[in-house]
Scaffold this motif. Sequence first.
Motif, PDB file in Angstrom:
ATOM      1  N   SER A  73      21.159  63.289  -3.920  1.00 12.04           N
ATOM      2  CA  SER A  73      20.077  63.914  -3.160  1.00 12.04           C
ATOM      3  C   SER A  73      18.722  63.260  -3.419  1.00 12.04           C
ATOM      4  O   SER A  73      17.990  62.957  -2.470  1.00 12.04           O
ATOM      5  CB  SER A  73      19.999  65.407  -3.480  1.00 12.04           C
ATOM      6  OG  SER A  73      21.102  66.083  -2.923  1.00 12.04           O
ATOM      7  N   TRP A  74      18.382  63.041  -4.678  1.00  9.04           N
ATOM      8  CA  TRP A  74      17.046  62.507  -4.957  1.00  9.04           C
ATOM      9  C   TRP A  74      16.840  61.139  -4.310  1.00  9.04           C
ATOM     10  O   TRP A  74      15.895  60.960  -3.533  1.00  9.04           O
ATOM     11  CB  TRP A  74      16.800  62.455  -6.467  1.00  9.04           C
ATOM     12  CG  TRP A  74      16.127  63.675  -6.988  1.00  9.04           C
ATOM     13  CD1 TRP A  74      16.671  64.638  -7.780  1.00  9.04           C
ATOM     14  CD2 TRP A  74      14.778  64.088  -6.740  1.00  9.04           C
ATOM     15  NE1 TRP A  74      15.754  65.624  -8.042  1.00  9.04           N
ATOM     16  CE2 TRP A  74      14.587  65.307  -7.421  1.00  9.04           C
ATOM     17  CE3 TRP A  74      13.731  63.547  -6.009  1.00  9.04           C
ATOM     18  CZ2 TRP A  74      13.375  65.993  -7.377  1.00  9.04           C
ATOM     19  CZ3 TRP A  74      12.513  64.222  -5.968  1.00  9.04           C
ATOM     20  CH2 TRP A  74      12.352  65.431  -6.653  1.00  9.04           C
ATOM     21  N   PRO A  75      17.695  60.146  -4.603  1.00  5.30           N
ATOM     22  CA  PRO A  75      17.452  58.844  -3.952  1.00  5.30           C
ATOM     23  C   PRO A  75      17.647  58.889  -2.443  1.00  5.30           C
ATOM     24  O   PRO A  75      16.901  58.248  -1.689  1.00  5.30           O
ATOM     25  CB  PRO A  75      18.468  57.917  -4.619  1.00  5.30           C
ATOM     26  CG  PRO A  75      19.541  58.811  -5.133  1.00  5.30           C
ATOM     27  CD  PRO A  75      18.852  60.081  -5.516  1.00  5.30           C
ATOM     28  N   GLY A  76      18.635  59.668  -1.958  1.00  2.00           N
ATOM     29  CA  GLY A  76      18.912  59.703  -0.530  1.00  2.00           C
ATOM     30  C   GLY A  76      17.783  60.329   0.274  1.00  2.00           C
ATOM     31  O   GLY A  76      17.333  59.765   1.287  1.00  2.00           O
ATOM     32  N   PHE A  77      17.291  61.484  -0.166  1.00  2.00           N
ATOM     33  CA  PHE A  77      16.247  62.167   0.601  1.00  2.00           C
ATOM     34  C   PHE A  77      14.876  61.514   0.402  1.00  2.00           C
ATOM     35  O   PHE A  77      14.033  61.552   1.304  1.00  2.00           O
ATOM     36  CB  PHE A  77      16.207  63.649   0.242  1.00  2.00           C
ATOM     37  CG  PHE A  77      17.428  64.396   0.714  1.00  2.00           C
ATOM     38  CD1 PHE A  77      17.880  64.241   2.015  1.00  2.00           C
ATOM     39  CD2 PHE A  77      18.121  65.236  -0.127  1.00  2.00           C
ATOM     40  CE1 PHE A  77      19.009  64.915   2.463  1.00  2.00           C
ATOM     41  CE2 PHE A  77      19.251  65.910   0.304  1.00  2.00           C
ATOM     42  CZ  PHE A  77      19.700  65.755   1.604  1.00  2.00           C
ATOM     43  N   LEU A  78      14.648  60.926  -0.763  1.00  2.82           N
ATOM     44  CA  LEU A  78      13.409  60.172  -0.937  1.00  2.82           C
ATOM     45  C   LEU A  78      13.377  58.965   0.004  1.00  2.82           C
ATOM     46  O   LEU A  78      12.340  58.641   0.595  1.00  2.82           O
ATOM     47  CB  LEU A  78      13.263  59.714  -2.387  1.00  2.82           C
ATOM     48  CG  LEU A  78      12.658  60.731  -3.364  1.00  2.82           C
ATOM     49  CD1 LEU A  78      12.642  60.152  -4.772  1.00  2.82           C
ATOM     50  CD2 LEU A  78      11.261  61.156  -2.943  1.00  2.82           C
ATOM     51  N   TRP A  79      14.533  58.302   0.142  1.00  3.87           N
ATOM     52  CA  TRP A  79      14.570  57.169   1.066  1.00  3.87           C
ATOM     53  C   TRP A  79      14.361  57.637   2.508  1.00  3.87           C
ATOM     54  O   TRP A  79      13.706  56.950   3.295  1.00  3.87           O
ATOM     55  CB  TRP A  79      15.888  56.420   0.951  1.00  3.87           C
ATOM     56  CG  TRP A  79      15.962  55.315   1.967  1.00  3.87           C
ATOM     57  CD1 TRP A  79      16.630  55.314   3.156  1.00  3.87           C
ATOM     58  CD2 TRP A  79      15.267  54.058   1.899  1.00  3.87           C
ATOM     59  NE1 TRP A  79      16.407  54.136   3.832  1.00  3.87           N
ATOM     60  CE2 TRP A  79      15.572  53.350   3.085  1.00  3.87           C
ATOM     61  CE3 TRP A  79      14.426  53.472   0.947  1.00  3.87           C
ATOM     62  CZ2 TRP A  79      15.063  52.082   3.342  1.00  3.87           C
ATOM     63  CZ3 TRP A  79      13.921  52.209   1.210  1.00  3.87           C
ATOM     64  CH2 TRP A  79      14.239  51.526   2.392  1.00  3.87           C
ATOM     65  N   MET A  80      14.904  58.792   2.857  1.00  7.26           N
ATOM     66  CA  MET A  80      14.716  59.310   4.210  1.00  7.26           C
ATOM     67  C   MET A  80      13.230  59.471   4.519  1.00  7.26           C
ATOM     68  O   MET A  80      12.737  59.047   5.577  1.00  7.26           O
ATOM     69  CB  MET A  80      15.424  60.658   4.376  1.00  7.26           C
ATOM     70  CG  MET A  80      15.276  61.262   5.766  1.00  7.26           C
ATOM     71  SD  MET A  80      15.934  62.946   5.867  1.00  7.26           S
ATOM     72  CE  MET A  80      17.678  62.629   5.601  1.00  7.26           C
ATOM     73  N   ALA A  81      12.500  60.077   3.576  1.00  4.24           N
ATOM     74  CA  ALA A  81      11.063  60.263   3.780  1.00  4.24           C
ATOM     75  C   ALA A  81      10.336  58.922   3.810  1.00  4.24           C
ATOM     76  O   ALA A  81       9.485  58.678   4.670  1.00  4.24           O
ATOM     77  CB  ALA A  81      10.489  61.148   2.674  1.00  4.24           C
ATOM     78  N   LEU A  82      10.701  58.033   2.880  1.00  3.12           N
ATOM     79  CA  LEU A  82      10.024  56.733   2.816  1.00  3.12           C
ATOM     80  C   LEU A  82      10.293  55.914   4.074  1.00  3.12           C
ATOM     81  O   LEU A  82       9.385  55.271   4.620  1.00  3.12           O
ATOM     82  CB  LEU A  82      10.486  55.972   1.579  1.00  3.12           C
ATOM     83  CG  LEU A  82       9.823  54.614   1.331  1.00  3.12           C
ATOM     84  CD1 LEU A  82       8.326  54.780   1.146  1.00  3.12           C
ATOM     85  CD2 LEU A  82      10.442  53.924   0.118  1.00  3.12           C
TER      86      LEU A  82
END
Length: 265
Positions: A73-82
Amino acid sequence: MVIVFALVALAVLAAVAGLHWYVWRRLVRDTTRGPGPARRAGTTLFVAGPVLMIAALLTERAGAPFWLQRTLSWPGFLWMALALYLLLGVLAGELIRPLLNRLSRPPVPAPPGRPSRTESGQGPAVQEAEPPGTAPTAPDPARRLFVSRVVAGAAATAALATVGHGTYGVLRGPRVTRVTVPLAKLPRAAHGFRIAVVSDIHLGPVLGRGFAQRVVDTVNATRPDLIAVVGDLVDGSVQDLGPAAAPLARLSARHGAYFVTGNPA
């Protein structure tokens, strides 16, 4: 029905891949001098990022083991926002790219062997037209690379700053905004009645027990008469999120705390 779902899924994946390719092209390919460590690193990032994003979405929707959801979740959703803000930054950069190209273009010298009219004493200088069929000057690769790096650097900086600031704000915990609501028919005994309204806590694979405790500490510090949690309390099952939600039992108000677990209709 299955065929329609598959076609929609393929269309979504194609759109995601196309947008990532466009951003990769502007931020990685156009800013590097051919294959090398920098381009390989950027390409790896633009491949791993969407893979982690899709994996995080799928594991959450499919009810995968909670430890796996938390890992992705952390890397996946951070990448989505970025990725979203990188796309917006690149699109904004397309508006200023022509201006930068024009400003960085060096002046074109006069063709040799063709003196102006001033040099021959026949009046003011006049720009002579190129003969028909003359090939235009090829764009300078160094100038094009410089402009691409300026635009890409600005887009990446803005995206990283926006996502970083938002992430810091979430991890820091909620902030209190005090609003006075005047009611003409409110009984005098209810003057100064304080209601703490909390929304969108979203306990789940990303935000867990520590975040819930910060919410409790912030709300209790306002010494409310009543607490209303008005929606989006959790993203997941009771089995997975029971320990994360446990601190919410310590919410304290004179007239109690009331919850709506999802969005009110």
